[in-house]
Scaffold this active site. Structure first.
Site, short mmCIF file in Angstrom:
data_model
loop_
_atom_site.label_atom_id
_atom_site.label_comp_id
_atom_site.label_asym_id
_atom_site.label_seq_id
_atom_site.Cartn_x
_atom_site.Cartn_y
_atom_site.Cartn_z
N CYS A 291 4.37 -4.99 3.30
CA CYS A 291 2.96 -4.77 2.95
C CYS A 291 2.49 -3.56 3.75
O CYS A 291 3.26 -2.66 4.02
CB CYS A 291 2.12 -6.03 3.20
N GLN A 292 1.23 -3.53 4.16
CA GLN A 292 0.73 -2.38 4.90
C GLN A 292 1.14 -2.45 6.37
O GLN A 292 1.55 -1.46 6.95
CB GLN A 292 -0.80 -2.28 4.78
#
Length: 127
Positions: free
Chosen positions: A82-83
């Site tokens: 993800c981020q």
């Protein structure tokens, strides 16, 4: 029946290990939002958002496992990112609980990937 996996039981690898795994044939599952994905992502990444941003805040994608099952099989070797590594940790636990057998979380996420100067793709934006 096996006990449910928790995020503490997920195998987390750093971005250098993740890069090697992806190069050796692991598939990269990007669980960020479509908007985040469009700003930049790993080459050949599969994008299935784990959460959506709504007027009520972040809401879990109720169809996440179903959507992943349409593009991956339970024997695929997956690196989930993800981020920053938080959503992907929870997504990885959900995938393991859904009997996906080979799942690893990419610690540090896309932010760490970029910080290390690894290649990314950006979608062309038409004006």
């Amino acid at each position: 029946m096996d006990a449910q996996k928790t995020s503490e039981e997920v195998v987390t690898v750093d971005v250098h290990t993740a890069k090697d795994l992806i190069r050796s044939g692991h598939r990269y599952l990007d669980v960020r939002t479509v908007e985040e994905y469009k700003k930049g992502h790993l080459e050949n990444a599969l994008n299935v958002p784990y959460m959506f941003i709504t007027s009520q805040g972040r809401v879990k994608n109720a169809q996440f496992l179903e959507q992943v099952s349409l593009i991956c099989n339970k024997e695929d070797h997956l690196v989930v990112g993800c981020q920053s590594g938080v959503r992907s940790l929870h997504a990885s636990a959900d995938l393991l609980n859904a009997e996906f057998k080979h799942v690893k979380n990419m610690g540090g996420g896309y932010a760490a990937w970029v910080e290390n100067g690894f290649d990314v793709k950006k979608l062309e934006v038409e004006l």
